[in-house]
Structures are given as C-alpha cells and as structure tokens.
Scaffold this motif. Structure first.
Motif, PDB file in Angstrom:
ATOM      1  N   LYS A   5       3.941   1.120   0.175  1.00 48.49           N
ATOM      2  CA  LYS A   5       2.588   1.220  -0.176  1.00 48.49           C
ATOM      3  C   LYS A   5       1.916   0.849   0.816  1.00 48.49           C
ATOM      4  O   LYS A   5       2.176  -0.367   1.374  1.00 48.49           O
ATOM      5  N   LEU A   6       1.062   1.684   1.664  1.00 53.27           N
ATOM      6  CA  LEU A   6       0.187   1.186   2.814  1.00 53.27           C
ATOM      7  C   LEU A   6      -1.311   1.427   2.389  1.00 53.27           C
ATOM      8  O   LEU A   6      -1.688   2.665   1.842  1.00 53.27           O
ATOM      9  N   LEU A   7      -2.165   0.547   2.569  1.00 53.85           N
ATOM     10  CA  LEU A   7      -3.561   0.521   2.309  1.00 53.85           C
ATOM     11  C   LEU A   7      -4.200   0.464   3.565  1.00 53.85           C
ATOM     12  O   LEU A   7      -4.121  -0.490   4.497  1.00 53.85           O
ATOM     13  N   ILE A   8      -5.036   1.433   3.666  1.00 59.21           N
ATOM     14  CA  ILE A   8      -6.021   1.493   5.120  1.00 59.21           C
ATOM     15  C   ILE A   8      -7.387   1.594   4.950  1.00 59.21           C
ATOM     16  O   ILE A   8      -8.045   2.384   4.294  1.00 59.21           O
ATOM     17  N   LEU A   9      -7.953   0.331   5.381  1.00 54.48           N
ATOM     18  CA  LEU A   9      -9.330   0.055   4.845  1.00 54.48           C
ATOM     19  C   LEU A   9     -10.205   0.272   6.227  1.00 54.48           C
ATOM     20  O   LEU A   9      -9.677  -0.281   7.386  1.00 54.48           O
ATOM     21  N   ARG A  26      -2.323   9.743   7.881  1.00 54.71           N
ATOM     22  CA  ARG A  26      -1.588  10.861   8.177  1.00 54.71           C
ATOM     23  C   ARG A  26      -0.242  10.519   8.653  1.00 54.71           C
ATOM     24  O   ARG A  26       0.886  11.134   8.417  1.00 54.71           O
ATOM     25  N   GLU A  27      -0.306   9.545   9.799  1.00 50.29           N
ATOM     26  CA  GLU A  27       1.064   9.372  10.394  1.00 50.29           C
ATOM     27  C   GLU A  27       1.756   8.470   9.152  1.00 50.29           C
ATOM     28  O   GLU A  27       3.023   8.559   9.101  1.00 50.29           O
ATOM     29  N   ALA A  28       1.146   7.803   8.393  1.00 51.23           N
ATOM     30  CA  ALA A  28       1.768   7.247   7.327  1.00 51.23           C
ATOM     31  C   ALA A  28       2.344   8.205   6.394  1.00 51.23           C
ATOM     32  O   ALA A  28       3.768   7.910   6.131  1.00 51.23           O
ATOM     33  N   LYS A  29       1.869   9.347   6.105  1.00 51.34           N
ATOM     34  CA  LYS A  29       2.163  10.163   5.191  1.00 51.34           C
ATOM     35  C   LYS A  29       3.564  10.717   5.828  1.00 51.34           C
ATOM     36  O   LYS A  29       4.600  11.048   5.017  1.00 51.34           O
ATOM     37  N   ARG A  36      -3.281   5.146   0.917  1.00 45.84           N
ATOM     38  CA  ARG A  36      -4.729   5.375   0.415  1.00 45.84           C
ATOM     39  C   ARG A  36      -5.614   4.847   1.713  1.00 45.84           C
ATOM     40  O   ARG A  36      -5.368   3.839   2.390  1.00 45.84           O
ATOM     41  N   VAL A  37      -6.615   5.691   2.077  1.00 46.43           N
ATOM     42  CA  VAL A  37      -7.524   5.416   3.204  1.00 46.43           C
ATOM     43  C   VAL A  37      -8.901   5.192   2.308  1.00 46.43           C
ATOM     44  O   VAL A  37      -9.364   6.204   1.642  1.00 46.43           O
ATOM     45  N   GLU A  38      -9.376   4.127   2.455  1.00 47.03           N
ATOM     46  CA  GLU A  38     -10.817   3.820   1.743  1.00 47.03           C
ATOM     47  C   GLU A  38     -12.022   3.076   2.574  1.00 47.03           C
ATOM     48  O   GLU A  38     -11.263   2.287   3.489  1.00 47.03           O
ATOM     49  N   ALA A  39     -13.160   3.340   2.547  1.00 47.60           N
ATOM     50  CA  ALA A  39     -14.032   2.660   3.225  1.00 47.60           C
ATOM     51  C   ALA A  39     -13.781   1.069   2.502  1.00 47.60           C
ATOM     52  O   ALA A  39     -13.711   1.061   1.429  1.00 47.60           O
ATOM     53  N   LEU A  40     -14.197  -0.203   3.289  1.00 55.86           N
ATOM     54  CA  LEU A  40     -14.144  -1.302   2.861  1.00 55.86           C
ATOM     55  C   LEU A  40     -14.814  -1.496   1.678  1.00 55.86           C
ATOM     56  O   LEU A  40     -14.539  -2.283   0.766  1.00 55.86           O
ATOM     57  N   ASP A  41     -16.380  -1.034   1.685  1.00 54.29           N
ATOM     58  CA  ASP A  41     -16.955  -1.198   0.480  1.00 54.29           C
ATOM     59  C   ASP A  41     -16.916  -0.315  -0.651  1.00 54.29           C
ATOM     60  O   ASP A  41     -17.092  -0.758  -1.962  1.00 54.29           O
ATOM     61  N   SER A  42     -15.886   0.538  -0.531  1.00 51.90           N
ATOM     62  CA  SER A  42     -15.455   1.463  -1.763  1.00 51.90           C
ATOM     63  C   SER A  42     -14.412   0.778  -2.503  1.00 51.90           C
ATOM     64  O   SER A  42     -13.953   1.086  -3.713  1.00 51.90           O
ATOM     65  N   TYR A  43     -13.693   0.117  -1.889  1.00 52.68           N
ATOM     66  CA  TYR A  43     -12.249  -0.849  -2.334  1.00 52.68           C
ATOM     67  C   TYR A  43     -12.927  -1.827  -3.189  1.00 52.68           C
ATOM     68  O   TYR A  43     -13.622  -2.667  -2.882  1.00 52.68           O
ATOM     69  N   ASP A  44     -12.194  -2.027  -4.285  1.00 53.80           N
ATOM     70  CA  ASP A  44     -12.443  -3.088  -5.220  1.00 53.80           C
ATOM     71  C   ASP A  44     -11.688  -4.618  -4.646  1.00 53.80           C
ATOM     72  O   ASP A  44     -10.327  -4.396  -4.811  1.00 53.80           O
ATOM     73  N   VAL A  45     -12.483  -5.342  -4.026  1.00 56.50           N
ATOM     74  CA  VAL A  45     -11.747  -6.215  -3.156  1.00 56.50           C
ATOM     75  C   VAL A  45     -11.194  -7.290  -3.976  1.00 56.50           C
ATOM     76  O   VAL A  45     -10.398  -8.057  -3.208  1.00 56.50           O
ATOM     77  N   LEU A 163      15.806  10.502   4.221  1.00 59.96           N
ATOM     78  CA  LEU A 163      14.512  10.976   4.471  1.00 59.96           C
ATOM     79  C   LEU A 163      14.464  10.697   6.203  1.00 59.96           C
ATOM     80  O   LEU A 163      14.724   9.740   6.531  1.00 59.96           O
ATOM     81  N   GLU A 164      13.560  11.834   6.729  1.00 56.28           N
ATOM     82  CA  GLU A 164      13.415  11.671   8.310  1.00 56.28           C
ATOM     83  C   GLU A 164      11.892  11.728   8.276  1.00 56.28           C
ATOM     84  O   GLU A 164      11.094  12.208   7.418  1.00 56.28           O
ATOM     85  N   ILE A 165      11.328  11.160   9.459  1.00 57.32           N
ATOM     86  CA  ILE A 165       9.758  11.065   9.558  1.00 57.32           C
ATOM     87  C   ILE A 165       9.500  12.900   9.893  1.00 57.32           C
ATOM     88  O   ILE A 165      10.083  13.481  10.608  1.00 57.32           O
TER      89      ILE A 165
END
Length: 629
Positions: A5-9, A26-29, A36-45, A163-165
């Motif tokens: 799992k990768l979180l990008i804030l 996209r590169e993670a997928k 998940r890609v989220e704005a910092l203030d949208s994320y439950d800190v 699986l491959e990239i």
C-alpha cells in the motif's frame, strides 16, 4: 508478504504538486501498488501513525508558507505534544516543488522532512528539491529522484510473483467513467449555474455569487496596461475581512473557447452525463454537479487555457491513431524531449486548447471519460482586497491588471481570470462572480498609534488602500509628536518626492506613510484623487516615484533612500511596521537593500548589523511582504 500500500499526500497551490503526485500515483499502479493520492488537508491525519509507506509532495508559497490545502495538517504535525515515536513504523520520502528566486526556497519540504524524521519516520531518500527556475523546470530533479525512489520502494516491497511492471505504453483506466443520460433528461444547464444560498461562510466548495457593481478602468486609455478597479456587492454573504485579506475568484472559460473545444472533440455541449468512480473509495470531483452538462464541465471546470504539462502529452499519446502525431506526443512526454516541450509549450505559453488544435487526429479520438484525467480543473485566482468594510460596507473592491502579452505565437496571450472579469459589464445586466475570502499574509497593527510604512508599487498598492481606508475610518491619524529637530530634518527630505512639495504637512500624516511607484503620473497613478484628498486632510504622507517621467528612472527604493531620516526615525523611535507588496522579480530585493542602507547611514550600523536588524524586523512581523510573480 507485507501489504503493498502506498499513500501519496500533496500540498499544492497552483496544481503542479498535485500533478506530480498523480504522476507518482500512476507509476505506483504500474508497479501494482494499492495507491491513494490525496490533498494533505483531505486526509484524516489521525491515521498517519498507521501508514507504512508515504510519499509527500509539497509546494512552498509566498514567504515560506504551506499551500492552503495542507495548512491544517501543518498545524497538527508541529504540535509540541506529539510523541517522538509517533511515526516510527513509517518509511517516507519528501519531494519539494519551489522557486529558487524566492528567499525561502522549498522551505516547507525541508521542514516537513525534518519533522517526520523527528517523529520517528525512516527516510527512503534525502529530501528532493524541484526548482521552477531550472531550464527544464522541476522535472530536472523529479525524474532522477523517481528512479531512485522506485529502486528503494521495490527493494522493500518487491513485485508479487508472476507480475511485471505495466508498460508505459499500456493505458491505465480513467479515474471516472462518464455515463450519458437520455437525450430528454429534464435537468437544464441553467439549473447548474443558479447561485445557491450560502450554507455557512462562503468557501471554495460553496462560493458566493457576488453581484458586480462596477468595473472601472483606472489607467489612461493611451497606456499599454489596462488596470481595473472592480467592486462586488457581498450583501447577505456573511463575508467579513480585514485589511491584508485576499478574495478568491473562480474564473471561467470564454464561450468561444468552449465552442471550439467541443467542436474539436466532437462533443455535444448540451448533453447531460453523470460520473462514477472507476475504483471504490475514489471521491467524485467536489466542484462538479451531478448530473452535469458538457458545456458546464468545459466552461467551469476544465482549464483549457492553461499551459499543458508533460503528463498531458503522455496520456494524449495513448489515444493517438496517427503515427506521426503519436511519435511527437511521445517525444514531448519523454525525459529526453523536455527541452523540445519547453520550446513548444512553456516559452511561448501555448494553451491546452492550442495544443489540441496541433494534434487534430488524436484530439478527436479522446474518450470523454478521460477528460478529467487529461485536463486539470480551473484554479481560483487570489486578489488582494483593495477596500475596507468600514469604509465600504458589504462591498469588496480589487485592483486588477488585465494580463495580456506577446510571445512568438501570433495571438496575444491573455490571463484567464483577468480577461474574463474585464469583459463583464454590470451596466448590461445582472453580472455574478463566484468568490470567497481567505486570510492574507499581511497583518496590520492593532494599536492605533503604531505608524505603518507601506511600499506598494503598481497594483501592489491594493492592500495598502484597504489598510489606509480602515485606519482613516478608525481615526488613526497616528500623531507621532516627533521632536522638533526630527520634524525639521524630515521636512527637508520630503520636499523632493512628497505629493505636494513645498506645501507643508501635518504630523498626523506620518501615521500612514505610503511609497507608491508607477510609470507615469498622467497614465497609471491609480486612485490619485483619493490619495490627494487624504494628504490634504492630513491622513497620509505620500511619496511617489514615476519611473518614466524623467530621463533617469526613479523607483520606490530611490524614494526610501532619499527619505532615510524619516524612515529611520519611524523605525527606531516609533516602532513603525513596514509592509511591502508587488511584483516578485527585482523589486523586493531592491527595497530590502534600500532599507538596509537606511539602517547603515542613519542608524550607524555595519552591513552585518543592518542585516541582523532587518532579519529581526521580519521575525517580529514588523516587516511583512506579499509578492507575486
């Protein structure tokens, strides 16, 4: 195997950090991460302590400030009561996006990296600092950093067996699927545009549809620059503000551009659709109504006038049925093609709509559901409020330069928001503009006896007009009771540059001290009659620098040096606060240098002592600036 799992804030002001965060997503997928890609203030800190792998992408704004969509996160992260081991299970990386022409280059990214480390996080890589000033932009740093990042991440979280990239040539699914409604659906476009009654204080999600009251040109018709003083009625909005605050305005595309776009992509502008997320957990775009028309989407949401980024060409290439077009698009999206892309797009400021014209076979093959992946949303524009509620109840005024300039392209470049606002004429009917107010970076003294020195060349004078109106209504003449000797010294130096030389003035005017600069007194001396009246009444001391009215150019920094005795007296004996607003290019550095020369010549300080004094003024908020590029 550990869960992949990768979180990008991201914290983004103009959209660049968000675009980069989406690119990493996209590169993670492609590497089979749940991402998940989220704005910092949208994320439950509060959940941050449970995250194992996080990439932070953040911009720095203004004077080293975090972007608006990470301010709450920022405050939380720097709480003193957070345990030192809070983030001990987190592996993280920080990518900063900034501009090295500003003194606090990538300040937010550096500070974030250090703070996460203090809280126990394990950095995968040193903090990376992208720079807008680089010939190739931030990508010059981002590209090699990303290669290193994926090496580190895949060492910790290898690809699952078998699986491959996923190849960059394979197109990822869109974020949303678009479903057209039956032709006879009853929702009309007019319903989507009706201003709704505000639920609370207006905000980006719920702007107030303010009525435009007036739209007045304040430069001479013969002057090259069209500058407007625009007034809005905010009665019933619940909006309050103080001098130094900012109004955010949500612009829209012109009907001509919308029509062209729809023709190019063969879209019916009156067709209704609904969006559905492709993956569970993905939120719908909060700024789009459901259902929506294509016309509303293109007019109010898709930024077809922005300069397209590299990610635009990358996705566009995947739709191309034409070999020649596809090759060019792939070149623009490759690391090797960035100089070519810069020459094609950034240098001439080519718009997204113009780029689509250049690739006609590809453009008409764009699937509508990819429009929201391909084109960013229109960002709100910030304007310093140029009026006080005390002087103009229920009104907001802005001083706006209409952006227009030439590049090598035949058509002049125009600013989206300023061109749209300038085109509106409240005398031709009810004109509504979506807006809301946010706190600005400048705070003026609460104490009515504290004098203020305001330096505002050009439209930089806007927040000072608000401050002066506010102080005048509150009766803040700021009688300084200067010593007779200082008074005489000041009087001598004022003769050369004060608005009414030789006329004499009242001590009260020194409470509000304004240095204003423009090209010519007869062409772009904004609000001249207003300033003259305030000077006559003793509410204002005004120093003017008309740079082109004589052979040798004269700027505000020259007037500061000329009036050094007065400036030093106000700083050293009267605890004056200094404010600077305007263009971020050479002016701020020239003004800082002029102020430091005053500290040396009048205060007897050495160069290093003058620098320390100036830094102390900044630290204590007695020197504040708001500049823009």
């Amino acid at each position: 195997m550990a869960e992949r799992k990768l979180l990008i804030l991201f914290g983004s002001q103009t959209g660049t950090a968000e675009d980069t965060a989406e690119r990493i997503g996209r590169e993670a997928k492609r590497r089979h991460f749940q991402c998940r890609v989220e704005a910092l203030d949208s994320y439950d800190v509060a959940n941050l302590i449970n995250e194992l792998l996080v990439v932070f992408v953040c911009a720095t704004t203004g004077q080293g400030d975090p972007p608006d969509n990470m301010k709450m996160f920022w405050r939380f992260l720097f709480r003193k009561n957070l345990p030192a081991s809070s983030l001990c299970q987190m592996d993280y990386a920080v990518l900063g996006l900034g501009d090295s022409s500003y003194p606090k280059f990538n300040f937010v990214a550096k500070k974030l990296h250090k703070r996460v480390l203090q809280l126990g996080g394990s950095p995968l890589l040193p903090v990376s600092l992208g720079d807008d000033q680089h010939d190739l932009g931030p990508d010059a740093v981002v590209d090699p950093w990303l290669l290193d990042l994926w090496d580190k991440i895949l060492a910790l979280y290898p690809l699952p067996p078998g699986l491959e990239i996923i190849s960059p040539d394979a197109r990822l699914p869109p974020k949303y699927t678009l479903h057209y409604l039956a032709e006879d659906s009853s929702c009309s476009d007019g319903d989507l545009l009706q201003p709704t009654a505000p639920r609370a204080v207006p905000s980006e999600l719920h702007p107030f549809a303010a009525r435009m009251v007036s739209n007045q040109r304040v430069t001479a018709e013969s002057h090259f620059q069209d500058v407007r003083l625009i007034e809005f009625d905010v009665t019933g909005s619940g909006i309050t503000f103080s001098a130094g605050d900012v109004v955010m305005i949500q612009p829209q595309n012109s009907p001509e551009d919308v029509q062209q776009f729809c023709q190019l992509l063969r879209l019916d502008p009156d067709r209704h659709f609904v969006l559905k997320p492709s993956e569970p957990g993905t939120a719908l775009p909060p700024f789009l109504p459901q259902p929506c028309t294509i016309r509303h989407l293109v007019t109010h949401y898709l930024d077809i006038s922005c300069v397209p980024r590299r990610s635009f060409f990358e996705l566009l290439s995947s739709f191309s049925p034409d070999e020649l077009e596809r090759e060019k698009l792939q070149e623009f999206s490759s690391a090797q093609g960035q100089e070519e892309l810069y020459s094609y797009c950034n240098r001439p400021r080519r718009t997204t709509l113009e780029a689509l014209w250049d690739f006609p076979h590809t453009t008409c093959a764009i699937p509508p559901e990819y429009l929201l992946d391909l084109i960013p949303r229109i960002r709100p524009r910030a304007f310093s409020i140029a009026s006080s509620l005390l002087a103009h109840p229920n009104r907001i005024q802005i001083l706006m330069a209409v952006v227009q300039y030439k590049t090598r392209l035949s058509k002049p470049r125009r600013g989206l928001c300023s061109t749209w606002l300038a085109s509106l004429n409240p005398q031709h009917g009810d004109v509504r503009v979506p807006l809301w107010v946010k706190k600005g970076g400048m705070k003026f003294p609460v104490d009515p006896d504290t004098p203020v020195i305001m330096i505002g060349p050009g439209t930089g004078v806007a927040p000072f007009r608000a401050a002066i109106q506010e102080r005048v209504v509150q009766g803040r003449r700021g009688d300084l009771r200067l010593s007779q000797a200082t008074w005489l010294r000041a009087h001598v130096v004022l003769e050369s540059s004060w608005l009414f030389p030789g006329q004499g003035y009242q001590p009260g005017a020194l409470g509000n001290c304004l240095f204003f600069g423009c090209r010519q007194k007869s062409k772009d001396f904004y609000c001249q009659l207003e300033w003259e009246e305030l000077v006559t009444k003793g509410f204002l001391m005004l120093f003017t620098a008309f740079s082109r009215d004589q052979e040798e150019k004269v700027y505000v920094q020259h007037r500061i040096r000329e009036n050094r005795k007065l400036v030093w007296e106000l700083l050293s004996s009267r605890n004056a606060h200094v404010y600077l607003a305007g263009n971020a290019k050479q002016m701020p550095a020239a003004v800082a240098e002029a102020l430091q020369s005053v500290l040396q010549s009048e205060g007897g300080l050495s160069p290093s002592e003058a620098e320390e004094y100036f830094t102390a003024l900044e630290r204590s908020q007695r020197f504040q600036s708001e500049t823009w590029s």
